[in-house]
Design a protein around this motif. Structure first.
Motif, PDB file in Angstrom:
ATOM      1  N   TRP A  75       1.093  -7.341  10.570  1.00 31.66           N
ATOM      2  CA  TRP A  75       0.653  -7.495  11.958  1.00 31.66           C
ATOM      3  C   TRP A  75      -0.250  -8.724  12.080  1.00 31.66           C
ATOM      4  O   TRP A  75      -0.134  -9.496  13.038  1.00 31.66           O
ATOM      5  N   ALA A  76      -1.135  -8.920  11.113  1.00 31.75           N
ATOM      6  CA  ALA A  76      -1.997 -10.103  11.123  1.00 31.75           C
ATOM      7  C   ALA A  76      -1.169 -11.385  11.090  1.00 31.75           C
ATOM      8  O   ALA A  76      -1.450 -12.343  11.817  1.00 31.75           O
ATOM      9  N   LEU A  95      -5.354  -2.195   0.745  1.00 33.36           N
ATOM     10  CA  LEU A  95      -4.789  -2.623  -0.540  1.00 33.36           C
ATOM     11  C   LEU A  95      -5.730  -2.261  -1.687  1.00 33.36           C
ATOM     12  O   LEU A  95      -5.295  -1.771  -2.728  1.00 33.36           O
ATOM     13  N   ARG A  96      -7.020  -2.479  -1.496  1.00 35.22           N
ATOM     14  CA  ARG A  96      -7.994  -2.123  -2.537  1.00 35.22           C
ATOM     15  C   ARG A  96      -8.002  -0.625  -2.820  1.00 35.22           C
ATOM     16  O   ARG A  96      -8.307  -0.198  -3.927  1.00 35.22           O
ATOM     17  N   ARG A  97      -7.667   0.155  -1.808  1.00 38.84           N
ATOM     18  CA  ARG A  97      -7.661   1.614  -1.957  1.00 38.84           C
ATOM     19  C   ARG A  97      -6.268   2.139  -2.325  1.00 38.84           C
ATOM     20  O   ARG A  97      -6.027   3.343  -2.291  1.00 38.84           O
ATOM     21  N   ASN A  98      -5.362   1.210  -2.659  1.00 35.06           N
ATOM     22  CA  ASN A  98      -3.994   1.545  -3.091  1.00 35.06           C
ATOM     23  C   ASN A  98      -3.177   2.267  -2.028  1.00 35.06           C
ATOM     24  O   ASN A  98      -2.251   3.010  -2.356  1.00 35.06           O
ATOM     25  N   ASP A  99      -3.504   2.041  -0.764  1.00 37.25           N
ATOM     26  CA  ASP A  99      -2.702   2.570   0.341  1.00 37.25           C
ATOM     27  C   ASP A  99      -1.760   1.450   0.775  1.00 37.25           C
ATOM     28  O   ASP A  99      -1.987   0.758   1.769  1.00 37.25           O
ATOM     29  N   TRP A 100      -0.682   1.278   0.019  1.00 43.55           N
ATOM     30  CA  TRP A 100       0.175   0.103   0.189  1.00 43.55           C
ATOM     31  C   TRP A 100       0.919   0.079   1.512  1.00 43.55           C
ATOM     32  O   TRP A 100       1.116  -0.990   2.091  1.00 43.55           O
ATOM     33  N   ILE A 101       1.340   1.234   2.004  1.00 37.76           N
ATOM     34  CA  ILE A 101       2.101   1.263   3.260  1.00 37.76           C
ATOM     35  C   ILE A 101       1.217   0.813   4.423  1.00 37.76           C
ATOM     36  O   ILE A 101       1.603  -0.045   5.226  1.00 37.76           O
ATOM     37  N   ALA A 102       0.017   1.376   4.511  1.00 36.68           N
ATOM     38  CA  ALA A 102      -0.915   0.974   5.573  1.00 36.68           C
ATOM     39  C   ALA A 102      -1.309  -0.488   5.414  1.00 36.68           C
ATOM     40  O   ALA A 102      -1.409  -1.227   6.403  1.00 36.68           O
ATOM     41  N   ALA A 103      -1.512  -0.927   4.167  1.00 37.59           N
ATOM     42  CA  ALA A 103      -1.887  -2.321   3.920  1.00 37.59           C
ATOM     43  C   ALA A 103      -0.799  -3.263   4.410  1.00 37.59           C
ATOM     44  O   ALA A 103      -1.077  -4.245   5.107  1.00 37.59           O
ATOM     45  N   GLN A 104       0.443  -2.965   4.051  1.00 35.61           N
ATOM     46  CA  GLN A 104       1.547  -3.850   4.455  1.00 35.61           C
ATOM     47  C   GLN A 104       1.665  -3.925   5.969  1.00 35.61           C
ATOM     48  O   GLN A 104       1.844  -5.008   6.532  1.00 35.61           O
ATOM     49  N   ALA A 138      -4.228 -12.657   5.025  1.00 34.82           N
ATOM     50  CA  ALA A 138      -3.033 -11.827   5.112  1.00 34.82           C
ATOM     51  C   ALA A 138      -1.945 -12.314   4.161  1.00 34.82           C
ATOM     52  O   ALA A 138      -1.250 -11.514   3.528  1.00 34.82           O
ATOM     53  N   LEU A 139      -1.782 -13.621   4.045  1.00 35.03           N
ATOM     54  CA  LEU A 139      -0.774 -14.177   3.137  1.00 35.03           C
ATOM     55  C   LEU A 139      -1.091 -13.815   1.689  1.00 35.03           C
ATOM     56  O   LEU A 139      -0.213 -13.388   0.934  1.00 35.03           O
ATOM     57  N   GLU A 140      -2.340 -13.986   1.304  1.00 32.99           N
ATOM     58  CA  GLU A 140      -2.772 -13.613  -0.046  1.00 32.99           C
ATOM     59  C   GLU A 140      -2.548 -12.125  -0.284  1.00 32.99           C
ATOM     60  O   GLU A 140      -2.025 -11.714  -1.331  1.00 32.99           O
ATOM     61  N   GLY A 141      -2.936 -11.307   0.698  1.00 36.84           N
ATOM     62  CA  GLY A 141      -2.776  -9.868   0.554  1.00 36.84           C
ATOM     63  C   GLY A 141      -1.326  -9.454   0.385  1.00 36.84           C
ATOM     64  O   GLY A 141      -0.997  -8.642  -0.483  1.00 36.84           O
ATOM     65  N   LEU A 142      -0.423 -10.022   1.200  1.00 32.13           N
ATOM     66  CA  LEU A 142       0.994  -9.679   1.092  1.00 32.13           C
ATOM     67  C   LEU A 142       1.587 -10.168  -0.219  1.00 32.13           C
ATOM     68  O   LEU A 142       2.404  -9.473  -0.838  1.00 32.13           O
ATOM     69  N   ALA A 143       1.186 -11.364  -0.662  1.00 34.18           N
ATOM     70  CA  ALA A 143       1.688 -11.876  -1.944  1.00 34.18           C
ATOM     71  C   ALA A 143       1.340 -10.917  -3.076  1.00 34.18           C
ATOM     72  O   ALA A 143       2.199 -10.583  -3.911  1.00 34.18           O
ATOM     73  N   CYS A 144       0.102 -10.455  -3.102  1.00 30.96           N
ATOM     74  CA  CYS A 144      -0.336  -9.589  -4.198  1.00 30.96           C
ATOM     75  C   CYS A 144       0.160  -8.155  -4.029  1.00 30.96           C
ATOM     76  O   CYS A 144       0.474  -7.480  -5.011  1.00 30.96           O
ATOM     77  N   LEU A 145       0.275  -7.689  -2.779  1.00 32.55           N
ATOM     78  CA  LEU A 145       0.826  -6.362  -2.546  1.00 32.55           C
ATOM     79  C   LEU A 145       2.258  -6.280  -3.086  1.00 32.55           C
ATOM     80  O   LEU A 145       2.614  -5.314  -3.767  1.00 32.55           O
ATOM     81  N   HIS A 146       3.067  -7.296  -2.802  1.00 30.87           N
ATOM     82  CA  HIS A 146       4.450  -7.278  -3.274  1.00 30.87           C
ATOM     83  C   HIS A 146       4.531  -7.364  -4.797  1.00 30.87           C
ATOM     84  O   HIS A 146       5.404  -6.740  -5.410  1.00 30.87           O
ATOM     85  N   GLY A 177       6.121  -4.547  -7.367  1.00 34.60           N
ATOM     86  CA  GLY A 177       7.284  -4.975  -8.127  1.00 34.60           C
ATOM     87  C   GLY A 177       8.317  -5.721  -7.305  1.00 34.60           C
ATOM     88  O   GLY A 177       9.441  -5.920  -7.757  1.00 34.60           O
ATOM     89  N   HIS A 178       7.951  -6.163  -6.121  1.00 31.66           N
ATOM     90  CA  HIS A 178       8.863  -6.914  -5.242  1.00 31.66           C
ATOM     91  C   HIS A 178       8.538  -8.406  -5.369  1.00 31.66           C
ATOM     92  O   HIS A 178       7.965  -9.014  -4.464  1.00 31.66           O
ATOM     93  N   TYR A 179       8.927  -8.973  -6.499  1.00 33.35           N
ATOM     94  CA  TYR A 179       8.472 -10.318  -6.852  1.00 33.35           C
ATOM     95  C   TYR A 179       9.048 -11.392  -5.929  1.00 33.35           C
ATOM     96  O   TYR A 179       8.340 -12.307  -5.517  1.00 33.35           O
ATOM     97  N   ARG A 180      10.331 -11.269  -5.592  1.00 37.95           N
ATOM     98  CA  ARG A 180      10.931 -12.275  -4.722  1.00 37.95           C
ATOM     99  C   ARG A 180      10.302 -12.235  -3.329  1.00 37.95           C
ATOM    100  O   ARG A 180      10.074 -13.275  -2.715  1.00 37.95           O
ATOM    101  N   ALA A 181      10.006 -11.042  -2.826  1.00 37.81           N
ATOM    102  CA  ALA A 181       9.360 -10.914  -1.514  1.00 37.81           C
ATOM    103  C   ALA A 181       7.958 -11.519  -1.526  1.00 37.81           C
ATOM    104  O   ALA A 181       7.459 -11.972  -0.497  1.00 37.81           O
ATOM    105  N   SER A 182       7.329 -11.527  -2.693  1.00 30.07           N
ATOM    106  CA  SER A 182       5.983 -12.080  -2.820  1.00 30.07           C
ATOM    107  C   SER A 182       5.962 -13.603  -2.687  1.00 30.07           C
ATOM    108  O   SER A 182       4.977 -14.174  -2.204  1.00 30.07           O
TER     109      SER A 182
END
Length: 199
Positions: free
Chosen positions: A122-123, A108-117, A133-141, A145-150
């Motif tokens: 998986w975690a 996520l820090r390296r902007n590789d969103w697909i690998a991050a997700q 993992a929860l924090e990471g997914l919330a901020c990734l979404h 721009g996927h606010y509801r998924a976040s």
């Protein structure tokens, strides 16, 4: 205690204490890390533990999370250290949720969103209450721009860690945008045209 990777009583106590610092209710998360002397001391303690117990996989995973929780001018090198520590943990035990979550945050820090997700999800499949993992997914979404998924990830992250800075920011932003979009759809407000993520 063997199930976590050590029979050494002092090593186990150090691990439990460090886990409380990194993943406990008062932890401040890893997507908005700040310089902190107490967190630096926790990382130093985990570094000593992994040197003394090099096959203690969960200690390596906790060290990776500890590196991610530290901010400052050395953020890139801390991220690299987190990656290598998490990879070391997974070489010892591929089923450690903390290590998969740490690698997801690195991506996520390296902007590789697909690998991050992929890694963050998986975690979560290994541990549905893994704060990192929860924090990471919330901020990734939110970033995507996927606010509801976040929202569900952000809510659960904040419930587990009320002082988690990044999770609180991403949850607040997702709630704000989701509310504005609902009001716009109902004709109660103009549609939201432009949204700039906090991160």
């Amino acid at each position: 205690k063997q199930f976590i990777g050590t029979d050494d009583e002092r090593a186990y106590e150090t691990y439990v204490r460090s886990a409380s610092d990194v993943f406990g209710a008062s932890a401040q998360g890893a997507t908005r890390p700040a310089s902190s002397r107490p967190r630096a001391r926790t990382v130093e303690r985990l570094e000593r533990l992994t040197r003394a117990q090099p096959r203690f996989a969960r200690a390596w995973a906790m060290l990776a999370a500890g590196y991610l929780s530290l901010g400052g001018k050395d953020l890139a090198s801390l991220t690299d250290l987190a990656e290598s520590s998490a990879e070391r943990a997974l070489r010892l035990d591929e089923g450690i949720a903390e290590a998969h979550a740490a690698l997801g945050l690195v991506d996520l820090r390296r902007n590789d969103w697909i690998a991050a997700q992929e890694k963050l999800e998986w975690a979560i499949s290994l541990d549905p209450n893994m704060p990192l993992a929860l924090e990471g997914l919330a901020c990734l979404h939110v970033d995507a721009g996927h606010y509801r998924a976040s929202l569900p990830h952000g809510r659960r992250a904040v419930a587990l860690q009320p002082r988690n800075v990044g999770a609180n920011e991403c949850l607040t932003y997702a709630q704000l945008v989701d509310t504005e979009n609902i009001e716009a759809a109902q004709g109660n407000a103009p549609p939201l045209r432009s949204v700039a993520p906090l991160r």
